[in-house]
Motif scaffolding. Structure first.
Motif, PDB file in Angstrom:
ATOM      1  N   THR A 119      72.951  45.821 -66.261  1.00 51.05           N
ATOM      2  CA  THR A 119      72.827  46.596 -67.485  1.00 51.05           C
ATOM      3  C   THR A 119      73.145  48.154 -67.391  1.00 51.05           C
ATOM      4  O   THR A 119      72.654  48.973 -68.318  1.00 51.05           O
ATOM      5  N   ALA A 120      73.759  48.630 -66.235  1.00 53.77           N
ATOM      6  CA  ALA A 120      73.896  50.135 -66.108  1.00 53.77           C
ATOM      7  C   ALA A 120      75.229  50.280 -66.464  1.00 53.77           C
ATOM      8  O   ALA A 120      76.178  49.543 -66.162  1.00 53.77           O
ATOM      9  N   ILE A 121      75.691  51.384 -67.112  1.00 50.34           N
ATOM     10  CA  ILE A 121      77.093  51.988 -67.196  1.00 50.34           C
ATOM     11  C   ILE A 121      77.790  52.133 -66.099  1.00 50.34           C
ATOM     12  O   ILE A 121      78.611  51.826 -65.826  1.00 50.34           O
ATOM     13  N   MET A 122      77.000  52.697 -65.175  1.00 44.52           N
ATOM     14  CA  MET A 122      77.545  53.000 -64.012  1.00 44.52           C
ATOM     15  C   MET A 122      76.666  52.239 -62.802  1.00 44.52           C
ATOM     16  O   MET A 122      75.536  52.778 -62.337  1.00 44.52           O
ATOM     17  N   PRO A 123      76.992  51.025 -62.448  1.00 46.35           N
ATOM     18  CA  PRO A 123      76.085  50.305 -61.577  1.00 46.35           C
ATOM     19  C   PRO A 123      75.823  50.876 -60.242  1.00 46.35           C
ATOM     20  O   PRO A 123      74.908  50.268 -59.462  1.00 46.35           O
TER      21      PRO A 123
ATOM     22  N   VAL B 223      69.903  55.237 -71.518  1.00 44.85           N
ATOM     23  CA  VAL B 223      68.892  54.512 -70.999  1.00 44.85           C
ATOM     24  C   VAL B 223      67.567  55.597 -71.793  1.00 44.85           C
ATOM     25  O   VAL B 223      66.617  54.728 -72.028  1.00 44.85           O
ATOM     26  N   LEU B 224      67.571  56.699 -71.160  1.00 43.96           N
ATOM     27  CA  LEU B 224      66.443  57.620 -71.490  1.00 43.96           C
ATOM     28  C   LEU B 224      66.193  57.737 -73.034  1.00 43.96           C
ATOM     29  O   LEU B 224      65.347  57.613 -73.422  1.00 43.96           O
TER      30      LEU B 224
ATOM     31  N   SER C 159      67.394  47.560 -68.785  1.00 43.02           N
ATOM     32  CA  SER C 159      67.197  48.999 -69.664  1.00 43.02           C
ATOM     33  C   SER C 159      66.300  48.512 -70.839  1.00 43.02           C
ATOM     34  O   SER C 159      65.449  49.489 -71.006  1.00 43.02           O
ATOM     35  N   ARG C 160      66.214  47.560 -71.438  1.00 40.25           N
ATOM     36  CA  ARG C 160      65.540  47.440 -72.649  1.00 40.25           C
ATOM     37  C   ARG C 160      64.146  47.098 -72.305  1.00 40.25           C
ATOM     38  O   ARG C 160      63.292  47.143 -73.217  1.00 40.25           O
TER      39      ARG C 160
ATOM     40  N   LYS D  81      49.986  56.116 -55.570  1.00 40.67           N
ATOM     41  CA  LYS D  81      49.804  56.212 -57.011  1.00 40.67           C
ATOM     42  C   LYS D  81      51.246  56.724 -57.626  1.00 40.67           C
ATOM     43  O   LYS D  81      51.196  57.181 -58.836  1.00 40.67           O
ATOM     44  N   LEU D  82      52.293  56.518 -56.994  1.00 44.00           N
ATOM     45  CA  LEU D  82      53.636  57.066 -57.753  1.00 44.00           C
ATOM     46  C   LEU D  82      54.418  55.810 -58.104  1.00 44.00           C
ATOM     47  O   LEU D  82      54.443  54.713 -57.452  1.00 44.00           O
ATOM     48  N   VAL D  83      55.091  55.992 -59.126  1.00 46.96           N
ATOM     49  CA  VAL D  83      56.019  54.978 -59.609  1.00 46.96           C
ATOM     50  C   VAL D  83      57.342  55.699 -59.739  1.00 46.96           C
ATOM     51  O   VAL D  83      57.608  56.966 -60.571  1.00 46.96           O
ATOM     52  N   CYS D  84      58.436  55.263 -59.318  1.00 41.68           N
ATOM     53  CA  CYS D  84      59.675  56.079 -59.081  1.00 41.68           C
ATOM     54  C   CYS D  84      60.635  54.996 -59.767  1.00 41.68           C
ATOM     55  O   CYS D  84      60.810  53.802 -59.490  1.00 41.68           O
ATOM     56  N   ILE D  85      61.672  55.491 -60.989  1.00 41.72           N
ATOM     57  CA  ILE D  85      62.528  54.787 -61.460  1.00 41.72           C
ATOM     58  C   ILE D  85      64.050  55.062 -61.152  1.00 41.72           C
ATOM     59  O   ILE D  85      63.991  56.341 -61.531  1.00 41.72           O
ATOM     60  N   LEU D  86      64.882  54.294 -60.759  1.00 41.73           N
ATOM     61  CA  LEU D  86      66.254  54.870 -60.434  1.00 41.73           C
ATOM     62  C   LEU D  86      67.147  54.022 -61.580  1.00 41.73           C
ATOM     63  O   LEU D  86      67.173  52.743 -61.558  1.00 41.73           O
ATOM     64  N   LEU D  87      67.795  55.011 -62.069  1.00 38.82           N
ATOM     65  CA  LEU D  87      68.784  54.497 -63.250  1.00 38.82           C
ATOM     66  C   LEU D  87      70.256  54.493 -63.032  1.00 38.82           C
ATOM     67  O   LEU D  87      70.428  54.658 -61.670  1.00 38.82           O
ATOM     68  N   SER D  88      70.984  54.154 -63.962  1.00 42.00           N
ATOM     69  CA  SER D  88      72.493  54.461 -63.611  1.00 42.00           C
ATOM     70  C   SER D  88      73.043  55.537 -62.851  1.00 42.00           C
ATOM     71  O   SER D  88      72.353  56.428 -63.066  1.00 42.00           O
TER      72      SER D  88
END
Lengths: 268, 194
Positions: free
Chosen positions: B160-164, B24-25, B182-183, B126-133
């Protein structure tokens, strides 16, 4: 949740009542340690926590042990130990006597790692390792030289990667769940409490190791501690720091020369 | 329009990921604008021995400055800070970085929870946090904290996560501001800049 103001109140209490000064520690780290301990010990209010820390001497021992970070391992960063073995200790081997200070030794894993390298270079007999920490209870553990057997596989891998020459298991005997390290190693160590914040220089050394201690200090305190080290290192002696620590912004850094790629500096 | 108003106030973006997040990165970074006005912090689980691999991979895919976070370094706009392997990374009130070699959290060091929690208090709304696979639940407690301080919580669509598992746990325990495929991530981040 404990807020910044409460952290300050608590740290002021600790200084006034117990003589330990944490006011120049990195605020976010120390706050996280305090919140962690508050949760671990199931306090119901900040007032109760504050009162206990202030008045209960037995509890304060625990506070001191938990508020400081005592996570360490043997031969952490194998490439660092490789450089000690190949670049630093052979130079010190030309001296008649080698004095080393492991500052912030915690439970002793680094002091024992160092003693093993010295032994393999046939230098241990003329070396003395001063291992100090702010915290008396971790020093008790360090003196015993017993580490959880479950970690030894990792330590042994680190040792081999660092250029270790022997079978690592030759240095310890397994005793239930613990590995007891050979007393010939600890016979060359002196353990003592020393607080980098408030205590002075106590000797001159050819090598000071202080790895992953300064990351918990703010910049001002880091510079004070560098000055303390500077007054404790002989000319042409070495200072070794953790993999993410640096002398870079300290005003006297120009008087030190970096040894290769590792976090080791030589006093000019 | 709504996003424009929101996004003007983004002062830091933190992305947490574990197993399966590298893909994703690598999809996000080449598509990021060059003039990003906030610091981007990455907390990614990985083996200590592969220390510079992640940094090198990302460097080759973006014009933004990418580096491993140094202790006491200040978060600077338009720069990507990678939490070093085997250290927790905290953010101080003055927006400098503190590193910490304390116990692993959720079997992880760096732990995503640790950085999310520290940043939540500093940057608040004012913070944005994204959690991925990922395949453990690191990051979930941190997102709760971000939420309570008014920061924005973004979760990768588990489909869309390889490890959901990790984004799933987050979605179960936190009310996200948005769940993204992810896209669509890069586009979302670029719009935070408007």
């Amino acid at each position: 949740m404990i807020d910044n103001e409460q952290v300050e109140i608590l740290l002021n209490d600790v200084l006034e009542n117990h003589g330990y000064d944490f006011l120049e520690y990195s605020p976010a780290s120390i706050k996280r340690r305090i919140i962690r301990l508050y949760g671990l010990d199931n306090f119901v209010s900040f007032a109760e926590f504050r009162y206990t820390v202030k008045t209960d001497k037995q509890y304060f021992k625990r506070f001191l042990e938990e508020i400081t970070v005592n996570v360490t391992e043997m031969f952490r960063d194998p490439s660092f130990y490789k450089s000690l073995r190949n670049d630093v200790l052979p130079v010190l081997g030309t001296y008649p006597f080698i004095r080393i200070w492991v500052a912030g030794c915690s439970t002793g894993e680094e002091a024992y790692s160092l003693a093993i390298v010295l032994k393999e270079l046939n230098l241990l007999h003329k070396s003395l390792i001063y291992a100090t920490d702010i915290n008396p209870s971790v020093l008790e553990k360090a003196k015993k030289g017993m580490f959880p057997l479950s970690y030894l596989k990792q330590y042994s891998e680190n040792y081999l990667q660092s250029g270790g020459l022997k079978d690592f298991s030759a240095y310890y005997t397994a005793n239930y769940s613990l590995a007891k390290f050979d007393e010939s190693l600890s016979s060359k160590m002196i353990f003592s409490t020393h607080n980098l914040v408030s205590d002075h220089s106590f000797n001159e050394f050819q090598l000071i190791l202080c790895r992953n201690v300064l990351i918990y200090f703010d910049k001002g305190l880091q510079h004070k501690v560098f000055n303390l080290f500077d007054s404790s290192i002989e000319k042409l002696g070495y200072l070794a720091l953790g993999s993410k620590e640096s002398l870079e912004f300290w005003p006297k850094a120009r008087e030190y020369k970096r040894v290769k790629m590792e976090k080791i500096w030589r006093k000019l | 329009m709504a996003q424009t108003i929101d996004s003007a106030s983004c002062e830091a973006l933190i992305i947490g990921g574990s197993a399966g997040s590298l893909d994703v990165l690598l999809e996000i970074f080449p598509a990021l604008r060059k003039d990003i006005r906030f610091p981007i912090v990455l907390v990614v689980h990985r083996k200590p021995s592969n220390e510079s691999l992640l940094t090198d991979l990302l460097k080759s895919r973006t014009t933004l400055a990418v580096g491993e976070a140094e202790e006491k370094e200040f978060l600077a706009p338009g720069k990507v800070f990678i939490a070093p392997a085997d250290y927790h990374m905290l953010i101080e009130e003055d927006r400098s970085i503190s590193l910490d070699y304390s116990e692993k959290i959720n079997y992880s060091r760096p732990s995503i929870d640790v950085t999310f929690q520290a940043a939540a208090e500093v940057f608040k709304e004012k913070l944005v946090c994204i959690l991925l696979s990922g395949s453990n639940s690191d990051g979930v407690e941190g997102l709760k904290c971000v939420n309570s301080f008014g920061g924005k919580v973004v979760i990768q669509n588990p489909d869309t996560a390889i490890m959901p598992y990790m984004p799933q746990q987050a979605a179960l325990n936190v009310v996200p501001n948005i769940i993204l495929d992810s896209r669509d991530m890069a586009d979302y981040i670029n719009k935070l800049n408007d």
